[in-house]
Design a protein around this motif. Sequence first.
Motif, PDB file in Angstrom:
ATOM      1  N   ASP A 160      40.733  34.706  50.217  1.00 26.80           N
ATOM      2  CA  ASP A 160      41.159  35.135  48.883  1.00 26.80           C
ATOM      3  C   ASP A 160      40.097  34.876  47.819  1.00 26.80           C
ATOM      4  N   GLU A 161      38.950  34.301  48.190  1.00 21.82           N
ATOM      5  CA  GLU A 161      37.876  34.084  47.226  1.00 21.82           C
ATOM      6  C   GLU A 161      36.865  35.234  47.226  1.00 21.82           C
ATOM      7  N   ILE A 162      37.053  36.230  48.074  1.00 19.90           N
ATOM      8  CA  ILE A 162      36.096  37.331  48.179  1.00 19.90           C
ATOM      9  C   ILE A 162      36.774  38.642  47.785  1.00 19.90           C
ATOM     10  N   VAL A 163      36.101  39.393  46.928  1.00 21.03           N
ATOM     11  CA  VAL A 163      36.545  40.736  46.554  1.00 21.03           C
ATOM     12  C   VAL A 163      35.357  41.683  46.674  1.00 21.03           C
ATOM     13  N   ARG A 165      33.173  44.535  44.902  1.00 19.46           N
ATOM     14  CA  ARG A 165      32.853  45.174  43.623  1.00 19.46           C
ATOM     15  C   ARG A 165      31.747  46.190  43.887  1.00 19.46           C
ATOM     16  N   HIS A 166      32.092  47.461  43.730  1.00 16.53           N
ATOM     17  CA  HIS A 166      31.136  48.537  43.972  1.00 16.53           C
ATOM     18  C   HIS A 166      30.586  48.467  45.396  1.00 16.53           C
ATOM     19  N   GLY A 167      31.446  48.058  46.330  1.00 15.01           N
ATOM     20  CA  GLY A 167      31.061  47.992  47.723  1.00 15.01           C
ATOM     21  C   GLY A 167      30.337  46.729  48.127  1.00 15.01           C
ATOM     22  N   ILE A 168      30.147  45.795  47.203  1.00 18.13           N
ATOM     23  CA  ILE A 168      29.395  44.571  47.482  1.00 18.13           C
ATOM     24  C   ILE A 168      30.371  43.397  47.553  1.00 18.13           C
ATOM     25  N   PRO A 169      30.339  42.584  48.622  1.00 17.30           N
ATOM     26  CA  PRO A 169      31.223  41.411  48.683  1.00 17.30           C
ATOM     27  C   PRO A 169      30.803  40.375  47.653  1.00 17.30           C
ATOM     28  N   CYS A 170      31.742  40.000  46.798  1.00 13.53           N
ATOM     29  CA  CYS A 170      31.485  39.054  45.712  1.00 13.53           C
ATOM     30  C   CYS A 170      32.554  37.972  45.721  1.00 13.53           C
ATOM     31  N   THR A 171      32.221  36.797  45.237  1.00 15.25           N
ATOM     32  CA  THR A 171      33.253  35.799  45.007  1.00 15.25           C
ATOM     33  C   THR A 171      34.100  36.229  43.816  1.00 15.25           C
ATOM     34  N   ASN A 172      35.359  35.799  43.801  1.00 16.97           N
ATOM     35  CA  ASN A 172      36.214  36.145  42.664  1.00 16.97           C
ATOM     36  C   ASN A 172      35.720  35.441  41.405  1.00 16.97           C
TER      37      ASN A 172
END
Length: 397
Positions: A160-163, A165-172
Motif C-alpha cells: 500500500d506504499e506504492i502507487v 504515477r504516469h506509469g512509474i512506480p512511486c512511493t505514496n
Amino acid sequence: MLIPPADPLPIPPADPLPIPPADQLPIPPEDPLQEARLVPPPPRLDPPRFVPPVRLDSTGAAGPTRSQARGKKWRRCGHGWVVEDHGEIDQPAQRIVEAAVGLSPGEAVTGWCSIHLARARYFDGATTIRRTNLPVRVLVGWDRRSSEAATYSRAALSRDEIVLRHGIPCTNIHRALLDELCVTSDIRDAVVLVDMVLHAELTSLNRFEAYLAGAPRRRGLRMARRAVALAVEGSESPRETLMRLVWVLDAGLPQPLCNRSVHDLSGRFVARPDLLSSEFGVVGEYDGENHRETRRRRRDIDREAKMRNLGLEVFSFVAGELHDREAAARRMLGAVARARRSRLPRRWSTEPIGPGPDSLDDRLRLREVMTKFVRGEVALADLLRETPASPASPAAR
C-alpha cells in the motif's frame, strides 16, 4: 518525439531476481490524485512530458540495435536501455524516468521525485540556493551502486506504499515526504517541504501527523516530527514559510495565520495577507518579483492603506531580505510594538458572514469520495453518506 504522460512506461523486472507467477505479482494502484477532478483542483504543475527509454533489440523491431544506439540519436540510460536524445528532455521527469528503468516489483522512486510526479509545485529536483540538481531517490530490494544522478537505498516497501504515477512506480505521498524529510539537515528547509505538500493538497497536516505516529523508528524521524510541529496549512510559497519561521523561531512570537481573509465589520472582503497575527493585529507580506510591476505595486500600496485604516499594522519584505534573520526579526518586533501602542479601534475580522471555506481535510475527503463515484466503486447513496458533513463542507451547504 515526446510522449504524453498518459502512455505508460514499460518497467520490466530486473534480470537477477526470480520472477514469481503473474497472479502473485503485487500490482500498484493507479494514483487516485490524477483522477480527482470534480473538486476544484489546487495549484499543480502541468502533466510531465518525457521520452520513455527502450530496450536494445538485436532485430531492430522493438528498439535500436547496438550499432544503431552508438549514433548521436540515442543515449544510454542503463544496462541494455537507451533513450532517444532530445533537446527538450533536460527536466526532472526525464531524470526520474531514466533512473526508474529496470525496477523490480516492490521497488519505487521516492522523496522529491514521487512528489514531483504528483505535480506539486516547488519540487523540481534542484537545491534552493545554488540550483544544482538533486539525485533521483530510488528504493530498491538489493544493493545497487549510486551515482550523482541517482541514489539507490535498500528499503522494504509494503504494497500500500506504492502507487503508479504516469506509469512509474512511486512511493505514496506520506512515505515520499518522510523519506525526503529524513535526508534534510536544516529544519527550515524541512518545514518548507511539508508546507508545500500541504499547499498542493496532496495530504493534510492531520493525516501526515497520524502517519508519523505509526512510523517505525529511523534516522531522521525526529527532524520530520519537528518539521510537522512547525508546519501549517495555508502557506503558498517557500518564501512565505521562511518569513513565518523568522516570526516564530527568531522573533519568538506565537504562530500566525497564513493567507487568511480579512474582512471589515460589515463582512466586506479587504485583503488576504501572507501572515496575520490576530493577537497583535499585525500583517506581514512577502513581495516577490511579480510585485515590482508598477500597477501591481500600486494595488499593494492601496491594500496596505486599507488594512491600516482598519487598525492593522503592516510590515513587508522583498527578495533577499529574509537572509538576514536578525534584521527581519527586528522589523517584525517593531511592527508588534507599534501595534501595541496604537489606539486605533479594531475594525476588522477574519470571520466572514456566512459559511467559511472548506477545511483541507474536507476537500481531500470529498475528492476521494467523488473519485470512487466516478470509478463506479460507490453508489449515489453511499456517496451522500460518505461526503463530509461539517458546517463548512459542501454537503452541509
